[in-house]
Design a protein around this motif. Structure first.
Motif, PDB file in Angstrom:
ATOM      1  N   THR A   1      11.296   4.553  -5.159  1.00  0.00           N
ATOM      2  CA  THR A   1      10.798   4.243  -3.824  1.00  0.00           C
ATOM      3  C   THR A   1       9.937   3.002  -3.929  1.00  0.00           C
ATOM      4  N   GLY A   2      10.214   2.032  -3.072  1.00  0.00           N
ATOM      5  CA  GLY A   2       9.428   0.800  -3.088  1.00  0.00           C
ATOM      6  C   GLY A   2      10.120  -0.264  -2.255  1.00  0.00           C
TER       7      GLY A   2
ATOM      8  N   GLY B   1       6.942  -4.653 -13.985  1.00  0.00           N
ATOM      9  CA  GLY B   1       7.780  -5.556 -14.773  1.00  0.00           C
ATOM     10  C   GLY B   1       7.965  -5.101 -16.212  1.00  0.00           C
TER      11      GLY B   1
ATOM     12  N   THR C   1      12.683  -4.998  -5.053  1.00  0.00           N
ATOM     13  CA  THR C   1      12.513  -4.294  -6.329  1.00  0.00           C
ATOM     14  C   THR C   1      13.665  -3.315  -6.538  1.00  0.00           C
TER      15      THR C   1
HETATM   16  P1  NAD Z   1       7.061  -2.173  -5.076  1.00  0.00           P
HETATM   17  O1  NAD Z   1       8.542  -2.297  -4.997  1.00  0.00           O
HETATM   18  O2  NAD Z   1       6.256  -3.379  -5.340  1.00  0.00           O
HETATM   19  O3  NAD Z   1       6.661  -1.132  -6.231  1.00  0.00           O
HETATM   20  C1  NAD Z   1       7.184   0.177  -6.269  1.00  0.00           C
HETATM   21  C2  NAD Z   1       7.187   0.638  -7.707  1.00  0.00           C
HETATM   22  O4  NAD Z   1       8.101  -0.164  -8.450  1.00  0.00           O
HETATM   23  C3  NAD Z   1       5.838   0.507  -8.399  1.00  0.00           C
HETATM   24  O5  NAD Z   1       5.654   1.614  -9.265  1.00  0.00           O
HETATM   25  C4  NAD Z   1       6.001  -0.774  -9.164  1.00  0.00           C
HETATM   26  O6  NAD Z   1       5.141  -0.870 -10.281  1.00  0.00           O
HETATM   27  C5  NAD Z   1       7.452  -0.686  -9.587  1.00  0.00           C
HETATM   28  N1  NAD Z   1       8.086  -1.956  -9.915  1.00  0.00           N
HETATM   29  C6  NAD Z   1       7.727  -3.211  -9.521  1.00  0.00           C
HETATM   30  N2  NAD Z   1       8.555  -4.132 -10.067  1.00  0.00           N
HETATM   31  C7  NAD Z   1       9.466  -3.449 -10.797  1.00  0.00           C
HETATM   32  C8  NAD Z   1      10.586  -3.839 -11.578  1.00  0.00           C
HETATM   33  N3  NAD Z   1      10.941  -5.114 -11.729  1.00  0.00           N
HETATM   34  N4  NAD Z   1      11.311  -2.867 -12.184  1.00  0.00           N
HETATM   35  C9  NAD Z   1      10.991  -1.564 -12.028  1.00  0.00           C
HETATM   36  N5  NAD Z   1       9.925  -1.137 -11.304  1.00  0.00           N
HETATM   37  C10 NAD Z   1       9.172  -2.067 -10.706  1.00  0.00           C
HETATM   38  O7  NAD Z   1       6.625  -1.434  -3.755  1.00  0.00           O
HETATM   39  P2  NAD Z   1       5.139  -1.071  -3.310  1.00  0.00           P
HETATM   40  O8  NAD Z   1       4.489  -2.338  -2.891  1.00  0.00           O
HETATM   41  O9  NAD Z   1       4.480  -0.213  -4.340  1.00  0.00           O
HETATM   42  O10 NAD Z   1       5.428  -0.132  -2.059  1.00  0.00           O
HETATM   43  C11 NAD Z   1       5.666  -0.631  -0.795  1.00  0.00           C
HETATM   44  C12 NAD Z   1       7.140  -0.644  -0.479  1.00  0.00           C
HETATM   45  O11 NAD Z   1       7.680   0.664  -0.660  1.00  0.00           O
HETATM   46  C13 NAD Z   1       7.440  -1.020   0.943  1.00  0.00           C
HETATM   47  O12 NAD Z   1       8.529  -1.881   0.998  1.00  0.00           O
HETATM   48  C14 NAD Z   1       7.778   0.319   1.580  1.00  0.00           C
HETATM   49  O13 NAD Z   1       8.558   0.213   2.731  1.00  0.00           O
HETATM   50  C15 NAD Z   1       8.462   1.013   0.471  1.00  0.00           C
HETATM   51  N6  NAD Z   1       8.447   2.467   0.673  1.00  0.00           N
HETATM   52  C16 NAD Z   1       9.609   3.096   1.019  1.00  0.00           C
HETATM   53  C17 NAD Z   1       9.624   4.465   1.243  1.00  0.00           C
HETATM   54  C18 NAD Z   1      10.896   5.169   1.637  1.00  0.00           C
HETATM   55  O14 NAD Z   1      10.957   6.382   1.520  1.00  0.00           O
HETATM   56  N7  NAD Z   1      11.928   4.476   2.091  1.00  0.00           N
HETATM   57  C19 NAD Z   1       8.459   5.199   1.103  1.00  0.00           C
HETATM   58  C20 NAD Z   1       7.278   4.545   0.740  1.00  0.00           C
HETATM   59  C21 NAD Z   1       7.305   3.160   0.515  1.00  0.00           C
END
Ligand code: NAD
Length: 491
Positions: A227-228, A209, A232
């Motif tokens: 990636t996430g 955040g 997000t």
């Molecule tokens: P997340 O979205 O919670 O966090 C990912 C990153 O984003 C972290 O570094 C986090 O600190 C940051 N983040 C969180 N809120 C943010 C905001 N408001 N603005 C900018 N950055 C922010 O995800 P996670 O829990 O760390 O990872 C799990 C998720 O990632 C799952 O949904 C999984 O499927 C996905 N994932 C996708 C791939 C792919 O290649 N498609 C690979 C690995 C994981």
């Protein structure tokens, strides 16, 4: 462990956060604090962007593609030499089985080598427009890249972004997930050791955040590679739109694993176990929905559940462990909550429940490999990403129904088809709306093979030549070749 990386890495220097804050990072399997790490904030992002911009316009711009390639190969060699140490660090911080972390570090090495090989092959094209104009194109770096990565494969996810970005001549501000800052910080140190100039790769841990938002909003960042989670990613795309940044998104999944009755059932059982229980199910590409043809359902369900019950769950550092802890107690609670929802919605528990882990481990951070049978595809457990060692079994009657159910989710990242009929394998693969489909194999991620999603799983392809498009701008240069004097207005 000694000598853990605990400071921000900005402009080649290990720094405290400007406001002096730190946060705890954990060893979740043992429920113990691993280290206090400097907690970046918007001012630190600002300093990192300045360092990245200076390096972009300075030392890195003056580095030839051949030297960029050499530096990436040196970084690959350093990771390879230190696989054991890095795997232990990753295993402790993520709770994942160490042998899996080793395999992922080898993927990071191969990724760096793959993109090192592309640095000298960023070709444009030439074009004779008409007798008076010839043009050619250049592939130029996008600029300063903000890379935001998750906690499930920390070093590998960093390499997937750092390698193509650096090969194409960009500089980076890398934000690891708050839970897992360790190996990204180590990667930054090793990049300096490999001769990558100070400021080219900056690493700023901190809360999403604050640090993530600051990266998405910063006018000095040209592109965000994320990636996430899907939610997000959507928020980042909205924020980044205000400064019209380039954005690529690798997001969540709810991938199908389709077992036809004509498949080799032993192979399907073994492959399907890997596809869900690797990384304790905390994989974006986890095949978390197993769809089984009616005629094979009972045999598959009992063989799969028996094998799931036999998997060794425990200390991530033990070579016998197949399933380690989840990233945190809080996440394990969320996963257990999903299991309850799946059972309340009519699913049948075929494997899962209590674990006997022995002393020294935090039992609350672990979840037993869980199989829920008889699940309708519209149940919440079949539609939402659980991100844990939990798989559902759903019946289908024929090929058309298998394809319909496989596509009936908002995600589209991966799929596997198990069948003894080669034509059917390809037919079904072509009809599934996802970025990758394995036929009789659970393995769909290799350096050189495009990786990314359809639908709510995001956009952009990593790990392959296509990734270079995410990190380059195409510039057209035009030359007047006319023998006649210039008089375009005819005056
Ligand atoms: P997340 O979205 O919670 O966090 C990912 C990153 O984003 C972290 O570094 C986090 O600190 C940051 N983040 C969180 N809120 C943010 C905001 N408001 N603005 C900018 N950055 C922010 O995800 P996670 O829990 O760390 O990872 C799990 C998720 O990632 C799952 O949904 C999984 O499927 C996905 N994932 C996708 C791939 C792919 O290649 N498609 C690979 C690995 C994981």
């Amino acid at each position: 462990m000694t000598d853990l990386p605990t400071k921000l890495l900005i402009g080649g220097e290990a720094r405290d956060a400007q406001d002096g804050r730190t946060f705890a990072t954990f060893d979740p399997a043992h429920g113990a604090e691993l280290a206090q790490v400097a907690q970046g904030g918007p001012d630190d992002v600002d300093a990192a962007v300045t360092a990245a911009r200076d390096a972009l316009d300075g030392a890195w711009m003056k580095t030839s593609p051949a030297k960029r390639a050499r530096a990436l190969n040196r970084l690959a060699q350093l990771l390879d030499d230190r696989t054991d140490e890095l795997a232990e660090l990753e295993s402790r911080n993520v709770g994942k089985a160490k042998w899996q972390c080793e395999a992922e570090i080898k993927v990071a090495v191969a990724t760096l080598e793959l993109f090192a090989g592309t640095a000298q092959h960023l070709y444009g094209r030439s074009h004779v427009v008409n007798p008076a104009v010839v043009s050619y194109t250049l592939k130029e770096p996008v600029g300063v890249v903000g890379a935001i990565i998750p906690w499930n494969y920390p070093l590998m996810m960093a390499a997937w972004k750092v390698a193509p970005a650096l090969a194409a001549g960009n500089t980076l501000v890398l934000k690891p997930a708050s839970a897992t800052p360790m190996t990204a910080l180590r990667l930054g140190e090793l990049a300096l050791e490999a001769g990558i100039p100070a400021g080219v790769l900056n690493v700023v841990p901190g809360p999403g955040g604050e640090v993530g938002e600051a990266i998405a909003a910063h006018p000095g960042i040209d592109k965000v590679a994320f990636t996430g989670e899907t939610g997000t990613g959507r928020r980042i795309a909205e924020t980044a739109a205000k400064t019209l940044k380039r954005v690529s998104l690798e997001l969540g999944g709810k991938s199908p694993n389709i077992v036809f009755a004509d498949a080799d059932l032993d192979a399907a059982v073994l492959g399907s176990l890997w596809a869900i229980y690797y990384a304790a199910g905390q994989s974006c590409e986890a095949r978390s929905r197993i769809l089984v043809e009616d005629g094979a359902y009972d045999a598959f369900a009992s063989a799969f559940a028996e094998r799931a019950r036999s998997l060794t769950v425990g200390d991530p550092l033990s070579p016998d462990t197949k399933v380690g802890s989840l990233i945190s107690r809080a996440h394990a609670d969320r996963v257990r909550g999903f299991v309850d929802i799946g059972l309340e919605d009519g699913g049948e528990l075929l494997a899962g429940g209590d674990l006997d882990l022995g002393d020294g481990l935090d039992a609350d951070a672990f979840v037993a490999p869980t199989v829920i049978g008889g699940v309708a595809n519209d149940a919440r457990i079949a539609q939402e990403e659980v991100f844990g060692p939990v798989v559902t079994l759903t019946r289908f009657a024929d090929e058309a129904e298998a394809v319909r159910i496989a596509n009936d989710v908002r995600y589209g990242l991966a799929a596997t088809v198990w069948t003894g009929d080669g034509g059917r394998g390809h037919r079904v693969a072509q009809r599934i709306r996802s970025g990758a489909v394995g036929i009789n194999t659970p393995f769909i991620a290799f350096p050189g093979v495009p990786f990314g999603g359809f639908k709510d799983s995001g956009y952009g392809r990593e790990q392959s030549i296509e990734a270079l498009d995410l990190y380059t701008e195409t510039k057209a240069i035009l030359q007047n070749t006319s023998a006649k004097p210039m008089n375009p207005l005819g005056i």
